[in-house]
Design an enzyme around this catalytic site. Sequence first.
Site, PDB file in Angstrom:
ATOM      1  N   ARG A  36      68.126 -80.654 -24.281  1.00  0.00           N
ATOM      2  CA  ARG A  36      68.940 -81.375 -24.772  1.00  0.00           C
ATOM      3  C   ARG A  36      69.539 -82.427 -23.752  1.00  0.00           C
ATOM      4  NH1 ARG A  36      72.137 -78.293 -29.459  1.00  0.00           N
ATOM      5  NH2 ARG A  36      70.773 -78.764 -31.110  1.00  0.00           N
ATOM      6  N   LYS A 201      66.688 -68.691 -46.457  1.00  0.00           N
ATOM      7  CA  LYS A 201      67.224 -68.838 -47.622  1.00  0.00           C
ATOM      8  C   LYS A 201      66.781 -69.940 -48.368  1.00  0.00           C
ATOM      9  CE  LYS A 201      71.570 -67.549 -45.626  1.00  0.00           C
ATOM     10  NZ  LYS A 201      72.875 -68.099 -45.895  1.00  0.00           N
ATOM     11  N   GLY A 353      65.879 -75.221 -36.070  1.00  0.00           N
ATOM     12  CA  GLY A 353      65.950 -74.451 -34.891  1.00  0.00           C
ATOM     13  C   GLY A 353      64.897 -73.507 -34.972  1.00  0.00           C
ATOM     14  N   GLY A 376      70.391 -79.235 -38.082  1.00  0.00           N
ATOM     15  CA  GLY A 376      70.848 -79.657 -39.229  1.00  0.00           C
ATOM     16  C   GLY A 376      70.865 -81.304 -39.749  1.00  0.00           C
TER      17      GLY A 376
HETATM   18  P1  ADP Z   1      64.973 -72.828 -39.467  1.00  0.00           P
HETATM   19  O1  ADP Z   1      65.891 -72.728 -38.208  1.00  0.00           O
HETATM   20  O2  ADP Z   1      63.531 -73.448 -38.655  1.00  0.00           O
HETATM   21  O3  ADP Z   1      65.459 -73.977 -40.440  1.00  0.00           O
HETATM   22  P2  ADP Z   1      65.580 -70.668 -40.925  1.00  0.00           P
HETATM   23  O4  ADP Z   1      67.065 -70.730 -40.317  1.00  0.00           O
HETATM   24  O5  ADP Z   1      65.742 -71.179 -42.460  1.00  0.00           O
HETATM   25  O6  ADP Z   1      64.649 -71.509 -40.199  1.00  0.00           O
HETATM   26  O7  ADP Z   1      64.940 -69.236 -41.089  1.00  0.00           O
HETATM   27  C1  ADP Z   1      64.627 -68.550 -40.008  1.00  0.00           C
HETATM   28  C2  ADP Z   1      64.539 -67.144 -40.253  1.00  0.00           C
HETATM   29  O8  ADP Z   1      63.992 -66.655 -41.311  1.00  0.00           O
HETATM   30  C3  ADP Z   1      63.964 -66.389 -39.053  1.00  0.00           C
HETATM   31  O9  ADP Z   1      65.292 -65.644 -38.485  1.00  0.00           O
HETATM   32  C4  ADP Z   1      63.142 -65.418 -39.775  1.00  0.00           C
HETATM   33  O10 ADP Z   1      63.359 -64.000 -39.111  1.00  0.00           O
HETATM   34  C5  ADP Z   1      63.731 -65.353 -41.112  1.00  0.00           C
HETATM   35  N1  ADP Z   1      62.701 -64.739 -42.030  1.00  0.00           N
HETATM   36  C6  ADP Z   1      61.532 -65.522 -42.180  1.00  0.00           C
HETATM   37  N2  ADP Z   1      60.644 -64.854 -43.280  1.00  0.00           N
HETATM   38  C7  ADP Z   1      61.335 -63.688 -43.530  1.00  0.00           C
HETATM   39  C8  ADP Z   1      61.060 -62.767 -44.424  1.00  0.00           C
HETATM   40  N3  ADP Z   1      59.887 -62.638 -45.020  1.00  0.00           N
HETATM   41  N4  ADP Z   1      62.190 -61.492 -44.462  1.00  0.00           N
HETATM   42  C9  ADP Z   1      63.117 -61.794 -43.705  1.00  0.00           C
HETATM   43  N5  ADP Z   1      63.568 -62.799 -42.993  1.00  0.00           N
HETATM   44  C10 ADP Z   1      62.627 -63.702 -42.724  1.00  0.00           C
HETATM   45 MG    MG Z   2      67.705 -71.740 -38.454  1.00  0.00          MG
END
Ligand code: ADP
Ligand code: MG
Length: 397
Positions: A36, A201, A353, A376
């Site tokens: 960053r 989620k 992230g 975010g």
């Molecule tokens: P980003 O930060 O890229 O927006 P998220 O924070 O929404 O992504 O999600 C990332 C997390 O989702 C990771 O820690 C990953 O382990 C978890 N994840 C992905 N697929 C699964 C799954 N099938 N079951 C449980 N956790 C999962």
């Molecule tokens: Mg995340």
Amino acid sequence: MNKMTVRDVSFAGKRALVRVDFNVPLKAGVVTDDTRIRAALPTLSHILEQGGSAVLMSHLGRPDGTRDPEASLKPVAECLSKLVGKPVQFVDDCIGDGVREKVKNLKAGEILVLENVRFHKAETAKDDSCREFAKQLAEWGDLFVNDAFGSAHRPHASVSRVTEFLQPAVAGFLLEKEIEYLVNKTAHAERPFVAILGGAKVSDKIKVIQNLLTKVDVLLIGGAMAYTLLKSKGLKVGSSRVEDDKLDLASDILIDAEESRKCQMLLPCDHVVAEKLEAGAATQVVKDIPDNMMGLDIGPETRKTYKDLIQSAKTVVWNGPMGVFEIPPFDEGTRDIAQAIANTDCVSIIGGGDSVAAIAKFGLTDKVTHISTGGGASLELLEGRDLPGLTSLTDKG
Ligand code: ADP
Ligand code: MG
């Protein structure tokens, strides 16, 4: 973008107050990832080369209005000094007489880093104290530059409210680049336009799904969020991670997708499952998930379908890993998708992230067109929302 940028103003003989995103990880007072800080260098060099000086402000962590020494920006100023190859001044507050003195003596070509703005509660306050604080910060510059993309979705004093007192307020190169990719390149995307959404989620990404359904040709779903959607369709998901209180919302999304004449939304058709989430756990590939098993990655047939669609795309947006990429062997689906994106010569944009961490883990960072520096903020742009840190800048013309 109809906002002024650093290209539209002259910095000669001017003192620029610059909001940067120096919210970097620290360990024992040392910066462990300077991404960053490096991301702010093009804007800083531009200001200094024109004969301006720069007063930098940022937050670090969540000290919530206390002077937490572990959240001090002093080590960041030291790291910046190494990166620019010259001394960088630091002052242990961001408002008050001590700062006024330092600012007054700042010469052309010099940089002053202010202490963490979140040592003051007013920075994030929702009442008038935030406006008052912004007014005090505004004193330190002849003009304002926002280059803190990672904070641009926050209506905070140093991000957006300061512009009420300090104009022109212009975008730095980093902010400009993020907007170019996350807004302009997706609003006028070359088609086919494919989005890949995964992660933990569905509730985090409902608005992203709804917005993308109106924009993209194909929406590919993976990650844990797929299981809430599959369960709402009445399919068996075993002990997979599901948000049971979001099943109605998930059904609504499926209906929206069904009714969308524009976009085809795909859910995984096979899964890598295990009884427990453990490194090296015994796995199976299944279409129907048994009761005692959880889905931890997309299966090979899903990967093949998704990879073919990515291959034919001209624009790809990716947010959220396809599986538990942190724990092998559940990283394979995410790796395959990352590799497929890296192999195409389409415009590829990655936000979030964990998705950015995944691309870095696979060593493919250089193979994509744009990696967003803000989790975010990039999500809010993908939701189609306005960012306070952008709307508050001075209009062009
Ligand atoms: P980003 O930060 O890229 O927006 P998220 O924070 O929404 O992504 O999600 C990332 C997390 O989702 C990771 O820690 C990953 O382990 C978890 N994840 C992905 N697929 C699964 C799954 N099938 N079951 C449980 N956790 C999962
Ligand atoms: Mg995340």
